[in-house]
Design a protein around this motif. Structure first.
Motif, mmCIF file in Angstrom:
data_model
loop_
_atom_site.group_PDB
_atom_site.id
_atom_site.type_symbol
_atom_site.label_atom_id
_atom_site.label_comp_id
_atom_site.label_asym_id
_atom_site.label_seq_id
_atom_site.Cartn_x
_atom_site.Cartn_y
_atom_site.Cartn_z
ATOM 1 N N GLN A 211 -42.327 -63.985 20.299
ATOM 2 C CA GLN A 211 -42.551 -63.243 19.053
ATOM 3 C C GLN A 211 -44.016 -62.836 18.927
ATOM 4 O O GLN A 211 -44.333 -61.727 18.482
ATOM 5 C CB GLN A 211 -42.133 -64.092 17.850
ATOM 6 C CG GLN A 211 -40.626 -64.248 17.694
ATOM 7 C CD GLN A 211 -40.258 -65.233 16.597
ATOM 8 O OE1 GLN A 211 -41.038 -66.142 16.271
ATOM 9 N NE2 GLN A 211 -39.077 -65.069 16.025
ATOM 10 N N ASP A 212 -44.930 -63.738 19.333
ATOM 11 C CA ASP A 212 -46.357 -63.420 19.285
ATOM 12 C C ASP A 212 -46.737 -62.411 20.365
ATOM 13 O O ASP A 212 -47.611 -61.569 20.166
ATOM 14 C CB ASP A 212 -47.196 -64.695 19.467
ATOM 15 C CG ASP A 212 -47.086 -65.624 18.264
ATOM 16 O OD1 ASP A 212 -46.706 -65.136 17.174
ATOM 17 O OD2 ASP A 212 -47.358 -66.824 18.416
ATOM 18 N N ARG A 213 -46.069 -62.495 21.506
ATOM 19 C CA ARG A 213 -46.399 -61.588 22.610
ATOM 20 C C ARG A 213 -45.941 -60.154 22.324
ATOM 21 O O ARG A 213 -46.717 -59.218 22.438
ATOM 22 C CB ARG A 213 -45.749 -62.078 23.906
ATOM 23 C CG ARG A 213 -45.899 -61.066 25.025
ATOM 24 C CD ARG A 213 -45.310 -61.506 26.347
ATOM 25 N NE ARG A 213 -45.395 -60.408 27.302
ATOM 26 C CZ ARG A 213 -45.217 -60.541 28.614
ATOM 27 N NH1 ARG A 213 -44.938 -61.729 29.109
ATOM 28 N NH2 ARG A 213 -45.319 -59.493 29.402
ATOM 29 N N PHE A 214 -44.653 -60.016 21.979
ATOM 30 C CA PHE A 214 -44.094 -58.671 21.789
ATOM 31 C C PHE A 214 -44.325 -58.213 20.348
ATOM 32 O O PHE A 214 -43.513 -58.462 19.453
ATOM 33 C CB PHE A 214 -42.598 -58.659 22.122
ATOM 34 C CG PHE A 214 -42.305 -58.920 23.574
ATOM 35 C CD1 PHE A 214 -42.942 -58.190 24.571
ATOM 36 C CD2 PHE A 214 -41.394 -59.891 23.944
ATOM 37 C CE1 PHE A 214 -42.667 -58.426 25.919
ATOM 38 C CE2 PHE A 214 -41.112 -60.127 25.279
ATOM 39 C CZ PHE A 214 -41.760 -59.400 26.275
ATOM 40 N N LYS A 215 -45.455 -57.527 20.144
ATOM 41 C CA LYS A 215 -45.776 -57.027 18.813
ATOM 42 C C LYS A 215 -44.828 -55.902 18.403
ATOM 43 O O LYS A 215 -44.570 -55.702 17.215
ATOM 44 C CB LYS A 215 -47.223 -56.527 18.782
ATOM 45 C CG LYS A 215 -48.257 -57.633 18.856
ATOM 46 C CD LYS A 215 -48.125 -58.565 17.659
ATOM 47 C CE LYS A 215 -49.158 -59.683 17.699
ATOM 48 N NZ LYS A 215 -48.949 -60.643 16.587
ATOM 49 N N HIS A 216 -44.330 -55.187 19.403
ATOM 50 C CA HIS A 216 -43.408 -54.090 19.112
ATOM 51 C C HIS A 216 -42.226 -54.135 20.077
ATOM 52 O O HIS A 216 -42.415 -54.146 21.296
ATOM 53 C CB HIS A 216 -44.107 -52.737 19.220
ATOM 54 C CG HIS A 216 -45.014 -52.447 18.076
ATOM 55 N ND1 HIS A 216 -44.593 -51.794 16.933
ATOM 56 C CD2 HIS A 216 -46.330 -52.764 17.880
ATOM 57 C CE1 HIS A 216 -45.613 -51.708 16.088
ATOM 58 N NE2 HIS A 216 -46.679 -52.282 16.634
ATOM 59 N N VAL A 217 -41.047 -54.172 19.511
ATOM 60 C CA VAL A 217 -39.809 -54.073 20.288
ATOM 61 C C VAL A 217 -39.145 -52.757 19.897
ATOM 62 O O VAL A 217 -38.920 -52.496 18.706
ATOM 63 C CB VAL A 217 -38.866 -55.263 20.007
ATOM 64 C CG1 VAL A 217 -37.566 -55.105 20.794
ATOM 65 C CG2 VAL A 217 -39.547 -56.586 20.352
ATOM 66 N N LEU A 218 -38.865 -51.929 20.900
ATOM 67 C CA LEU A 218 -38.272 -50.610 20.644
ATOM 68 C C LEU A 218 -36.952 -50.513 21.396
ATOM 69 O O LEU A 218 -36.872 -50.848 22.590
ATOM 70 C CB LEU A 218 -39.212 -49.491 21.101
ATOM 71 C CG LEU A 218 -40.614 -49.516 20.454
ATOM 72 C CD1 LEU A 218 -41.610 -50.193 21.391
ATOM 73 C CD2 LEU A 218 -41.090 -48.104 20.114
ATOM 74 N N VAL A 219 -35.903 -50.051 20.702
ATOM 75 C CA VAL A 219 -34.554 -50.049 21.280
ATOM 76 C C VAL A 219 -33.944 -48.653 21.173
ATOM 77 O O VAL A 219 -33.914 -48.065 20.083
ATOM 78 C CB VAL A 219 -33.633 -51.062 20.558
ATOM 79 C CG1 VAL A 219 -32.292 -51.168 21.285
ATOM 80 C CG2 VAL A 219 -34.302 -52.421 20.476
ATOM 81 N N ASP A 220 -33.470 -48.147 22.290
ATOM 82 C CA ASP A 220 -32.796 -46.847 22.317
ATOM 83 C C ASP A 220 -31.287 -47.041 22.169
ATOM 84 O O ASP A 220 -30.757 -48.104 22.493
ATOM 85 C CB ASP A 220 -33.111 -46.149 23.645
ATOM 86 C CG ASP A 220 -32.754 -44.669 23.620
ATOM 87 O OD1 ASP A 220 -32.476 -44.141 22.524
ATOM 88 O OD2 ASP A 220 -32.761 -44.054 24.695
ATOM 89 N N GLU A 221 -30.580 -46.014 21.691
ATOM 90 C CA GLU A 221 -29.112 -46.025 21.538
ATOM 91 C C GLU A 221 -28.649 -47.258 20.756
ATOM 92 O O GLU A 221 -27.681 -47.936 21.118
ATOM 93 C CB GLU A 221 -28.419 -45.986 22.912
ATOM 94 C CG GLU A 221 -28.799 -44.801 23.780
ATOM 95 C CD GLU A 221 -28.194 -43.479 23.311
ATOM 96 O OE1 GLU A 221 -27.571 -43.460 22.231
ATOM 97 O OE2 GLU A 221 -28.352 -42.470 24.013
ATOM 98 N N PHE A 222 -29.330 -47.535 19.659
ATOM 99 C CA PHE A 222 -29.070 -48.767 18.913
ATOM 100 C C PHE A 222 -27.649 -48.822 18.359
ATOM 101 O O PHE A 222 -27.104 -49.909 18.145
ATOM 102 C CB PHE A 222 -30.084 -48.900 17.771
ATOM 103 C CG PHE A 222 -30.056 -50.238 17.090
ATOM 104 C CD1 PHE A 222 -30.680 -51.333 17.661
ATOM 105 C CD2 PHE A 222 -29.401 -50.415 15.877
ATOM 106 C CE1 PHE A 222 -30.659 -52.578 17.045
ATOM 107 C CE2 PHE A 222 -29.371 -51.649 15.249
ATOM 108 C CZ PHE A 222 -30.000 -52.735 15.839
ATOM 109 N N GLN A 223 -27.039 -47.652 18.128
ATOM 110 C CA GLN A 223 -25.672 -47.650 17.585
ATOM 111 C C GLN A 223 -24.672 -48.267 18.562
ATOM 112 O O GLN A 223 -23.542 -48.584 18.171
ATOM 113 C CB GLN A 223 -25.227 -46.224 17.229
ATOM 114 C CG GLN A 223 -24.840 -45.341 18.395
ATOM 115 C CD GLN A 223 -26.044 -44.710 19.086
ATOM 116 O OE1 GLN A 223 -27.171 -44.817 18.596
ATOM 117 N NE2 GLN A 223 -25.830 -44.060 20.213
ATOM 118 N N ASP A 224 -25.062 -48.468 19.823
ATOM 119 C CA ASP A 224 -24.161 -49.032 20.827
ATOM 120 C C ASP A 224 -24.312 -50.544 20.992
ATOM 121 O O ASP A 224 -23.659 -51.144 21.856
ATOM 122 C CB ASP A 224 -24.398 -48.351 22.187
ATOM 123 C CG ASP A 224 -24.028 -46.873 22.167
ATOM 124 O OD1 ASP A 224 -23.201 -46.481 21.315
ATOM 125 O OD2 ASP A 224 -24.566 -46.111 22.982
#
Length: 723
Positions: A211-224
């Motif tokens: 949680q401390d490492r990944f300041k930003h998590v980005l997800v594509d095609e989230f509806q799937d």
């Protein structure tokens, strides 16, 4: 540092998404709105402007291809290396976590991943070891059950089996499978995600580290995403970090495999102060296509709401073609593609989209007849599909007991306890005695040179095929094929697979029955019996006629396969009630909404020209079915569509009036024949002409024969005799 290049050329909403402050964010990205560009530029912005280190970003998508494309695009727009960034699929990221922390995950250092086939074989061994009858607990069914439970985040210990014996025994298989995998250090695909989630859930220090490492998590095609994937992402971003999701609730079409469109709503409710940015400007399709797509999808409730628009031209209205039947539909699409090619366009810019794979058969047949190269995207030609080849092998062996290739293919399909040891003895005997495998089998049975169990199983197979020959000798071809599919055990075997693949296989078997019912022996092969002629036809159809993947060719695919793709010209075929939406979907609002989203996805694949086809009648499962146009066509605005042919004024007798002809439409004289006329065919006997289409050499007649039902015949070659 000048970072204007990251937002130059973007529209206002794309720019807002790329340059937004650090926050939880939903980018509601419509079809063709440039979402991949926004996502990659957002990642570059975070590194360049917000000074987030590469190791502080995690980007997740669904396919290796998409992950590779994302990495390539980020590399192109960033002036430095991004080696420390984690970019991958859900399974890829989960695997990486488990390799790094195998001890905390309770796995051996050299744990192995097993694919779907290996998993099924393992499940099958466990079913056998528990002395369960595979007839009631098919390995494929149990594999689906295990993976489904894992996708829901449920271990065997979490499930209450209740009082049902079947539920208890299924749970017993799941538990034994878990123990066997743990003992052997094996991990299946569903296990990757479940164990990665448990790894973080059960280890607070490790969870805080990521949680401390990944300041930003980005997800594509989230509806799937499914329930477990959402739970994992929610857990990972439940601290002083941020989750950005890019998706489109109107393109959620994978509910049948666990995708949950409600995850977008959960994100908006559960995350701190989420911001929504809508990307509604479409850079792909014309105005007519977009307006009609918008009106269609507005019939779904509980949408987040957006409306696609374009600054480009309106283009051509959507063409609606009302075909007389499925053959007419196929011929019309083929003629349009030929005209497109004559105008100097590429065939690969044309796509034919259908609801089920079985619908490809008539197009394959027509394209080969017209020497049009085609490529089936993500699939096989009809006569090359496993279930079709299995059925054809039964027909071949019934027709010719000495066909060794057919014998080997089906002797143990479905499973008959005829193992490799028995087959090796048959092969050896055939080689030494100069026999075919059928002859060798009979010899070994008579001479009692096999174990009692092997003799019993092999005798059962020999008797089954012999019985088929006597049972079907007086049946028309389509009834013969239907009989064999049902009584060989093939249909039951494929039904036991469950899921979308099972449904597709059964549809293909039903289409094979339709193919045999519509089969007419070519003029030059009239001396052959019907079965032999059909087997020759199937073998030739299975020849290497499909275009190379990189050759200029028409693209054929299901609407599910088309997601994410785009083509200059698109034909959506079989858009009829009972076909699309299917009958089951019309009785379930949730399914109907997903079918409508699928139609929306299909329509928004088209860049310049879209044609939607429906047929008044279609041969399904060996029978003529009469369908009305899909409700989806009725939901399109009149100003955006053009009817190529108004509701078909088919030259046809009323279906219920064969003995006392009543016609809808004026009867025409087609090469000397008229509707209602009594005729005689050399093979099918006496019948009544009930429909006609086309003219001259290309005309066809539909004749209802008292013994074999209705058949379409080419007038020029049918050799009909007026009574």
């Amino acid at each position: 540092m000048d970072v204007s290049y990251l937002i130059d050329g973007l529209n206002d909403f794309q720019r807002a998404a790329v340059s937004a402050p650090e926050q939880n964010m939903l980018v509601l990205a419509g079809a063709g709105s440039g979402k991949t560009r926004v996502l990659t530029h957002r990642i570059a912005w975070l590194m360049q402007v917000e000074k987030i280190p590469t190791y502080g970003i995690l980007a997740v998508t669904f396919t290796n291809k998409a992950a590779k494309e994302m990495r390539g695009r980020i590399t192109d727009i960033c002036p430095f290396q991004i080696g420390g960034m984690w970019i991958g699929t859900f399974h890829g990221i989960a695997h990486r976590l488990l390799r790094l922390h195998y001890q905390e995950a309770n796995l051996p250092e050299q744990f192995q991943i097993i694919d779907s086939d290996d998993q099924q074989k393992m499940v099958k061994r466990i079913i056998k070891s528990l002395n369960l009858d595979e007839k009631y607990y098919p390995a494929k069914d149990m594999q689906w059950y295990i993976n489904d439970k894992k996708d829901e985040g449920l271990r065997a210990k979490h499930i209450d089996a209740g009082y049902s014996l079947q539920d208890k025994q299924r749970l017993q298989v799941y538990q034994a499978y878990e123990e066997a995998c743990q003992l052997a250090g094996l991990v299946d695909f569903a296990e990757l995600l479940l164990r990665a989630h448990e790894l973080l859930l059960n280890n607070a220090a490790l969870l805080h580290h990521y949680q401390d490492r990944f300041k930003h998590v980005l997800v594509d095609e989230f509806q799937d995403t499914n329930k477990l994937q959402y739970a994992w992402l929610n857990l990972l971003t439940d601290r002083d970090n941020y989750l950005t999701i890019v998706g489109d609730d109107d393109q959620s079409i994978y509910g049948w495999r666990g995708a949950d469109v409600e995850n977008i709503q959960r994100f908006l409710k559960e995350k701190t102060n989420p911001v929504t940015i809508r990307l509604e400007q479409n850079y792909r399709s014309t105005g007519h296509i977009l307006n009609a797509s918008n009106k269609l999808i507005q019939n779904n409730s509980d949408r987040l709401g957006k409306e696609l628009w374009t600054s480009g031209e309106d283009g051509e209205p959507i063409a609606i073609y009302s075909a007389f039947n499925d053959y007419d539909e196929t011929r019309y699409v083929t003629s349009q593609i030929q005209a497109w090619e004559r105008e100097g366009n590429k065939l690969c810019d044309c796509a034919i989209l259908y609801r089920s794979n079985a619908q490809s058969r008539l197009f394959e047949e027509q394209f080969m007849a017209n020497q049009l190269p085609y490529h089936i995207y993500g699939g096989q030609r009809f006569f090359d599909r496993l279930e079709i080849k299995d059925s054809i092998a039964y027909l071949r062996l019934m027709n010719n007991h000495q066909d060794d290739a057919a014998f080997e293919r089906i002797v143990n399909k479905p499973k008959r306890k005829i193992g490799n040891t028995t087959l090796d003895k048959i092969r050896l005997c055939a080689r030494e005695q100069g026999y075919t495998m059928w002859q060798a089998s009979v010899f070994l049975i008579e001479e009692k040179q096999l174990s009692a169990g092997a003799r019993s199983s092999l005798s059962g197979f020999i008797e089954l095929v012999s019985r088929f020959k006597s049972e079907t000798s007086e049946l028309p071809l389509f009834q013969m094929v239907d009989h064999i599919i049902n009584h060989s055990g093939l249909k039951a075997m494929f039904e036991a697979e469950k899921g979308e693949k099972s449904r597709s296989r059964i549809e293909n078997l039903q289409e094979l029955v339709s193919a045999t019912k519509g089969f007419v022996i070519p003029e030059e092969e009239q001396e052959m019996d019907e079965l032999t002629a059909f087997l020759a036809y199937a073998a030739l159809e299975s020849g290497d006629n499909q275009a190379d993947e990189f050759e200029d060719a028409v693209q054929l695919m299901t609407m599910h396969s088309a997601k994410g793709l785009e083509f200059s010209q698109v034909f959506m075929v079989g858009v009829e009630e009972g076909m699309f939406p299917g009958q089951r979907s019309t009785e379930d609002e949730t399914r109907l909404a997903e079918e409508r989203r699928l139609c929306y996805v299909g329509m928004t694949r088209a860049m310049q020209k879209l044609t939607i086809c429906h047929a008044e009648s279609r041969r399904l499962y060996g029978q003529e079915k009469f369908h009305s146009a899909s409700r989806f066509i009725a939901e399109l605005p009149e100003k955006d569509i053009h009817f190529v042919r108004k509701q078909a004024q088919v030259k046809r007798m009323q279906p219920a009036s064969i003995k006392a002809p009543v016609f809808n439409g004026e009867s025409q004289d087609v090469q000397g024949f008229k509707l209602g006329q009594q005729v005689k065919h050399v093979k099918f006997g006496e019948g009544t002409i009930i429909a006609q289409e086309g003219s001259g050499e290309n005309s066809r007649l539909q004749v209802h024969f008292s013994d074999v039902g209705s058949k379409w015949l080419m007038t020029a070659y049918a050799r009909l005799e007026a009574i």
